[in-house]
Scaffold this motif. Structure first.
Motif, mmCIF file in Angstrom:
data_model
loop_
_atom_site.group_PDB
_atom_site.id
_atom_site.type_symbol
_atom_site.label_atom_id
_atom_site.label_comp_id
_atom_site.label_asym_id
_atom_site.label_seq_id
_atom_site.Cartn_x
_atom_site.Cartn_y
_atom_site.Cartn_z
ATOM 1 N N VAL A 52 7.503 -50.337 59.743
ATOM 2 C CA VAL A 52 9.023 -50.893 58.361
ATOM 3 C C VAL A 52 9.271 -51.362 57.381
ATOM 4 C CG1 VAL A 52 10.222 -51.104 61.598
ATOM 5 C CG2 VAL A 52 9.256 -53.061 59.767
ATOM 6 N N LYS A 53 7.782 -51.478 57.196
ATOM 7 C CA LYS A 53 7.742 -52.239 55.598
ATOM 8 C C LYS A 53 7.045 -51.303 54.498
ATOM 9 C CE LYS A 53 8.179 -56.753 57.359
ATOM 10 N NZ LYS A 53 9.615 -56.748 57.022
ATOM 11 N N MET A 54 6.585 -49.689 55.024
ATOM 12 C CA MET A 54 5.903 -49.006 54.224
ATOM 13 C C MET A 54 4.907 -49.380 53.835
ATOM 14 S SD MET A 54 8.677 -48.046 51.294
ATOM 15 C CE MET A 54 7.460 -46.745 50.811
ATOM 16 N N ASN A 55 4.071 -50.140 53.946
ATOM 17 C CA ASN A 55 2.560 -51.489 53.274
ATOM 18 C C ASN A 55 2.399 -52.102 55.029
ATOM 19 O OD1 ASN A 55 3.016 -49.666 50.799
ATOM 20 N ND2 ASN A 55 3.734 -51.440 49.930
ATOM 21 N N PRO A 56 1.293 -51.824 55.096
ATOM 22 C CA PRO A 56 0.441 -53.197 55.897
ATOM 23 C C PRO A 56 0.202 -53.905 55.507
ATOM 24 C CG PRO A 56 -1.255 -51.054 55.149
ATOM 25 C CD PRO A 56 0.212 -50.596 54.243
ATOM 26 N N ILE A 57 0.274 -54.784 56.389
ATOM 27 C CA ILE A 57 0.975 -56.354 56.189
ATOM 28 C C ILE A 57 -0.920 -57.221 57.033
ATOM 29 C CG2 ILE A 57 3.177 -56.417 56.517
ATOM 30 C CD1 ILE A 57 2.914 -57.675 59.085
ATOM 31 N N SER A 58 -1.075 -58.103 55.923
ATOM 32 C CA SER A 58 -2.711 -58.866 56.319
ATOM 33 C C SER A 58 -2.462 -59.006 57.682
ATOM 34 C CB SER A 58 -2.321 -60.302 54.981
ATOM 35 O OG SER A 58 -1.549 -61.013 55.569
ATOM 36 N N SER A 59 -3.413 -59.538 58.038
ATOM 37 C CA SER A 59 -3.574 -60.888 59.989
ATOM 38 C C SER A 59 -2.935 -61.946 59.830
ATOM 39 C CB SER A 59 -5.175 -60.427 60.097
ATOM 40 O OG SER A 59 -5.573 -58.745 59.971
ATOM 41 N N PHE A 60 -3.256 -62.540 58.340
ATOM 42 C CA PHE A 60 -2.994 -63.953 58.841
ATOM 43 C C PHE A 60 -1.143 -63.534 58.485
ATOM 44 C CE2 PHE A 60 -0.666 -67.290 56.040
ATOM 45 C CZ PHE A 60 -1.072 -67.934 56.609
ATOM 46 N N VAL A 61 -0.909 -62.987 57.835
ATOM 47 C CA VAL A 61 0.628 -62.599 58.263
ATOM 48 C C VAL A 61 1.502 -62.690 59.981
ATOM 49 C CG1 VAL A 61 2.592 -61.010 57.633
ATOM 50 C CG2 VAL A 61 1.331 -62.587 55.762
ATOM 51 N N VAL A 62 0.859 -61.422 60.619
ATOM 52 C CA VAL A 62 0.711 -60.961 61.971
ATOM 53 C C VAL A 62 0.561 -62.367 62.609
ATOM 54 C CG1 VAL A 62 0.268 -60.444 64.066
ATOM 55 C CG2 VAL A 62 0.723 -59.036 61.609
ATOM 56 N N LYS A 63 -0.788 -63.303 62.713
ATOM 57 C CA LYS A 63 -0.695 -64.169 63.324
ATOM 58 C C LYS A 63 0.442 -65.757 62.439
ATOM 59 C CE LYS A 63 -5.781 -64.281 62.966
ATOM 60 N NZ LYS A 63 -7.449 -64.512 62.894
ATOM 61 N N SER A 64 0.891 -65.762 61.794
ATOM 62 C CA SER A 64 2.163 -66.560 61.537
ATOM 63 C C SER A 64 3.145 -66.214 62.460
ATOM 64 C CB SER A 64 2.167 -66.773 60.404
ATOM 65 O OG SER A 64 0.950 -66.917 59.244
ATOM 66 N N ILE A 65 3.866 -64.637 61.969
ATOM 67 C CA ILE A 65 4.349 -64.318 62.953
ATOM 68 C C ILE A 65 4.621 -64.709 64.512
ATOM 69 C CG2 ILE A 65 6.158 -62.697 64.080
ATOM 70 C CD1 ILE A 65 4.997 -60.722 61.364
ATOM 71 N N LEU A 66 3.401 -64.411 65.048
ATOM 72 C CA LEU A 66 3.073 -64.818 66.422
ATOM 73 C C LEU A 66 2.978 -65.820 66.654
ATOM 74 C CD1 LEU A 66 2.647 -63.259 68.249
ATOM 75 C CD2 LEU A 66 -0.284 -63.222 68.926
ATOM 76 N N THR A 67 2.912 -67.028 65.806
ATOM 77 C CA THR A 67 2.997 -68.357 66.087
ATOM 78 C C THR A 67 3.494 -69.221 66.304
ATOM 79 O OG1 THR A 67 0.362 -68.693 64.901
ATOM 80 C CG2 THR A 67 1.502 -70.918 65.266
ATOM 81 N N LYS A 68 4.550 -68.233 65.188
ATOM 82 C CA LYS A 68 5.928 -69.620 64.994
ATOM 83 C C LYS A 68 6.820 -68.787 66.072
ATOM 84 C CE LYS A 68 9.752 -69.525 61.653
ATOM 85 N NZ LYS A 68 10.076 -69.813 60.231
ATOM 86 N N TYR A 69 6.750 -67.243 66.527
ATOM 87 C CA TYR A 69 8.008 -66.720 67.729
ATOM 88 C C TYR A 69 7.430 -66.276 68.532
ATOM 89 C CZ TYR A 69 10.494 -66.299 63.184
ATOM 90 O OH TYR A 69 10.631 -66.931 61.532
ATOM 91 N N GLY A 70 5.812 -66.801 69.073
ATOM 92 C CA GLY A 70 4.884 -66.016 69.923
ATOM 93 C C GLY A 70 5.481 -67.380 71.121
ATOM 94 N N GLY A 71 6.099 -68.232 71.078
ATOM 95 C CA GLY A 71 5.925 -69.549 72.447
ATOM 96 C C GLY A 71 4.623 -70.062 72.650
ATOM 97 N N GLY A 72 3.727 -69.200 71.758
ATOM 98 C CA GLY A 72 2.442 -69.856 72.620
ATOM 99 C C GLY A 72 1.546 -68.871 73.863
ATOM 100 N N ALA A 73 2.022 -67.468 73.535
ATOM 101 C CA ALA A 73 1.491 -66.386 74.379
ATOM 102 C C ALA A 73 1.161 -65.376 73.343
ATOM 103 C CB ALA A 73 2.776 -65.338 75.274
ATOM 104 N N PRO A 74 0.543 -64.949 73.860
ATOM 105 C CA PRO A 74 -0.388 -63.571 72.880
ATOM 106 C C PRO A 74 0.488 -62.353 73.066
ATOM 107 C CG PRO A 74 -1.332 -63.977 75.501
ATOM 108 C CD PRO A 74 -0.169 -65.038 75.093
ATOM 109 N N TYR A 75 1.696 -62.840 72.685
ATOM 110 C CA TYR A 75 2.528 -61.102 72.365
ATOM 111 C C TYR A 75 3.507 -61.713 72.292
ATOM 112 C CZ TYR A 75 4.005 -62.780 77.447
ATOM 113 O OH TYR A 75 4.250 -62.453 78.341
ATOM 114 N N LEU A 76 4.441 -60.728 71.280
ATOM 115 C CA LEU A 76 5.687 -61.499 71.296
ATOM 116 C C LEU A 76 6.478 -60.642 72.300
ATOM 117 C CD1 LEU A 76 7.200 -62.426 68.571
ATOM 118 C CD2 LEU A 76 6.935 -60.290 67.555
ATOM 119 N N SER A 77 7.352 -61.402 72.724
ATOM 120 C CA SER A 77 8.269 -60.850 73.626
ATOM 121 C C SER A 77 10.183 -60.736 73.120
ATOM 122 C CB SER A 77 8.691 -62.239 74.268
ATOM 123 O OG SER A 77 9.558 -63.163 74.074
#
Length: 499
Positions: free
Chosen positions: A80-105
Motif C-alpha cells: 500500500v505504500k509502494m516502498n518496503p518499510i524497515s523491520s524496526f517500523v513493523v516492530k513499532s506497529i506491532l508493539t503499539k497496536y498488537g496488545g502484546g500478541a505476536p500478531y496484529l488483530s
C-alpha cells in the motif's frame, strides 16, 4: 497559540478538493464526494470507514489466521505504500497496536488506521483506493477489480467502473468552453496532486463521452509533451496515460496508438517514438529527463494496463525496444512476458502474461476475462448453440471448445481466431479437422466474424462462413461471456435478459 498541532490540510487544498468534487458531479460521477473517515472529534472511525477497513483486513489475513504477523504487516505495508518499510517500523506497529500478541488483530489494525486518519488521511484513502474503494467508501464491483482471480490496476478498475455506471449518470450537457476546460492537461495534473482517485473518475467520465478523435489526440500529445519537459509531473502524466489507455470505450485502441506512436509539430512524441529516437542518438545526460530509461520506466508502468500490454505484445517485432519491456530478464522467447508486482496499486501480486508457452491458457484467461463463452441464436446449425470453455490458444488468443453431435457423429465445436492469407484475422465457429491446427481448409466452418479490436470473440457480427457481411435476415448467432457456469446449468432466456 495553544500549542496544538493541526493535521488538517491547508485551506486552499480543501477548497480545491471541493471544487474537484463539484467537477465530478458536473460530469455525472455520483461517488466522488469523500465520506468521513472519523467521527466524534476524531476519536472514532466512522461506521463506513471501519466496515471498509475490516474488509481489507479480512481479505489480507484470510479466514483462518488470527491476524497479521510481522511478515504479514511488512508485506501489507509494502503493497500500500509502494516502498518496503524497515523491520524496526513493523516492530513499532506491532508493539503499539498488537496488545502484546505476536500478531496484529483486527482491533489493532483499526486502531492503527484511526491514528493514521489523523496524521495522514490521504494515505488512508489511497490504501482504500488500492483495495477498490471509491472516495465515498463504497466499493467498486468485483468484476471491475478482478478478472479470473487476477487483480487489475486500480486506475483500470476506475475506468471500468465509470463505463459500467455511465447509463445511470445524470451529467450536465457541457458547452464548448466547459469541454475545453475538461480537455486541459493542467486540470488533471492539479487534481492528481490533490487526490488521484477523484481525478481519475473525472478523467474517465469526460473521455467516456463522445470526444472527437482530434481532441483526444491533442490532449494525449499535450500530456506527452509535459512528460518530456517536466520531471516533477511524471506521476501525474502517467496517471493520465494509464486511465485513458484503460478506458474500454470511445476509441481505446486509437488512444493507445497515440500514446505509443503519436507525433506532432509542437513537441509531443509517443513513448516509443521518443525512446527509440533517444536510443539511436545515445543521449545519456544525468540531468536530462529525455533519458531513455525514464521512458522505459513509464512504459513498464503503463504495461500494467491489460490493453497496453496486449498492444505491446502485438507490436514487439516492429519495435524491438519493446522486448526489453515484455521479456523477463532480456529473453527473446516469443511467449515469455513480463512478471510484475504492483505494490502500490494492488492487494496481490499482479502477474502479467505466461512465463512459457505451457501457461498460454492461463494468460488467455487474464487477457480475455472469459473462461466460457455462450453461442446462442444460430438457426440453421442449432447444434452449435451452447457453452464453450477456454481450451488452449489459437493465433495467440484463447480458443473455446464444446463437445456435441453433428450429422450423427460425436464432434468438437471450436471458436477460434486465425490469420488469413490476406494477413487479416477472423474468428470462426468450426469443427477443426482431426490432428490439425485450427484454420486449415479441412475445417468445417459454420460461422465467422471480423476480428475487431479485442482479443475475445465478438458479441455480434457473426454470419455464415461464406458471407462477408451480415444482415437482420441472415442466420446470425451471438457470442456472450458467462463465467463460472457449466453447460448443464445455464438458462438461455435468463442469460439473454442479463446481457
Amino acid at each position: 497559540g495553544s500549542g496544538t498541532v493541526s493535521n488538517a490540510p491547508p485551506r486552499g487544498t480543501v477548497d480545491n478538493e471541493y471544487l474537484f468534487e463539484a467537477l465530478g458531479h458536473l460530469v455525472g460521477v455520483e461517488d466522488v464526494k469523500k465520506d468521513f473517515l472519523h467521527v466524534e472529534e476524531n476519536t472514532l472511525l466512522s461506521k463506513e470507514a471501519e466496515a471498509a477497513l475490516s474488509i481489507v483486513f479480512n481479505e489480507v489475513v484470510g479466514n483462518e489466521d488470527e491476524g497479521m504477523t510481522m511478515n504479514g504487516i511488512q508485506n501489507y505495508m509494502k503493497k500500500v505504500k509502494m516502498n518496503p518499510i524497515s523491520s524496526f517500523v513493523v516492530k513499532s506497529i506491532l508493539t503499539k497496536y498488537g496488545g502484546g500478541a505476536p500478531y496484529l488483530s483486527l482491533r489493532g489494525f483499526l486502531d492503527y488506521y484511526l491514528d493514521a486518519t489523523q496524521s495522514n488521511e490521504l494515505q488512508v484513502r489511497m490504501d482504500l483506493h488500492t483495495f477498490g474503494f471509491r472516495p465515498n467508501l463504497t466499493r467498486r464491483h468485483h468484476s471491475t477489480r478482478v478478472i479470473n482471480n487476477i487483480q487489475v490496476h486500480p486506475l483500470e478498475s476506475i475506468a471500468h467502473d465509470v463505463v459500467m455506471h455511465m447509463s445511470s449518470y445524470t451529467s450536465i450537457e457541457l458547452g464548448p468552453f466547459a469541454e475545453a476546460g475538461f480537455l486541459t492537461v493542467g486540470l488533471y495534473v492539479t487534481g492528481f496532486n490533490l487526490f488521484e482517485p477523484l481525478t481519475a473518475y473525472i478523467l474517465s467520465s469526460v473521455f467516456a463521452r463522445n470526444i472527437e478523435a482530434t481532441s483526444q489526440d491533442s490532449f494525449l500529445l499535450d500530456t506527452l509533451k509535459m512528460l518530456s519537459i517536466s520531471q516533477s509531473e511524471t506521476r501525474s502524466c502517467l496517471m493520465i496515460l494509464q486511465v485513458l489507455s484503460a478506458l474500454p470505450v470511445n476509441m481505446q485502441r486509437a488512444r493507445i496508438n497515440t500514446i505509443m506512436c503519436g507525433t506532432n509539430a509542437d513537441g509531443g512524441l509517443g513513448l516509443l517514438v521518443a525512446a527509440t529516437t533517444l536510443k539511436s542518438k545515445r543521449t545519456h545526460y544525468s540531468q536530462d529527463f529525455h533519458s531513455i530509461n525514464q521512458y522505459l520506466d513509464v512504459m513498464k508502468e503503463l504495461s500494467k494496463i491489460r490493453a497496453v500490454l496486449d498492444w505491446m505484445l502485438e507490436q514487439r517485432d516492429r519495435w524491438p525496444i519493446l522486448k526489453s519491456i515484455t521479456n523477463q530478464g532480456g529473453s527473446d522467447r516469443d511467449e515469455e512476458m513480463i512478471h510484475q508486482s504492483s505494490d502500490h496499486h494492488s492487494d496481490s501480486d499482479l502477474h502479467i502474461g505466461p512465463s512459457n508457452e505451457s501457461d498460454g491458457e492461463e494468460y488467455c484467461r487474464y487477457r480475455s476475462g472469459a473462461v466460457q463463452v455462450l453461442i446462442d441464436g444460430a438457426q440453421k446449425e442449432v447444434t452449435i448453440n451452447g457453452m464453450y470453455s477456454l481450451d488452449g490458444t489459437s493465433d495467440g488468443v484463447g480458443k473455446y471448445t464444446r463437445s456435441g453431435k453433428w450429422s450423427g457423429k460425436d464432434v468438437v465445436f471450436t471458436v477460434y481466431r486465425c490469420k488469413l492469407q490476406s494477413d487479416k484475422r477472423r474468428w470462426f465457429i468450426s469443427i477443426v479437422a482431426p490432428n490439425k491446427s485450427p484454420g486449415t481448409n479441412q475445417d468445417t466452418d459454420f460461422y465467422s466474424a471480423e476480428e475487431g479490436e479485442s482479443h475475445i470473440p465478438p458479441l455480434n457480427g457473426w454470419g455464415t462462413s461464406h458471407s462477408s457481411s451480415t444482415s437482420q435476415n441472415e442466420d446470425n448467432p451471438t457470442c456472450k461471456f458467462i463465467q463460472g457456469k457449466n453447460d448443464a446449468d445455464y438458462d438461455v432466456d435468463r442469460t439473454r435478459n442479463y446481457f
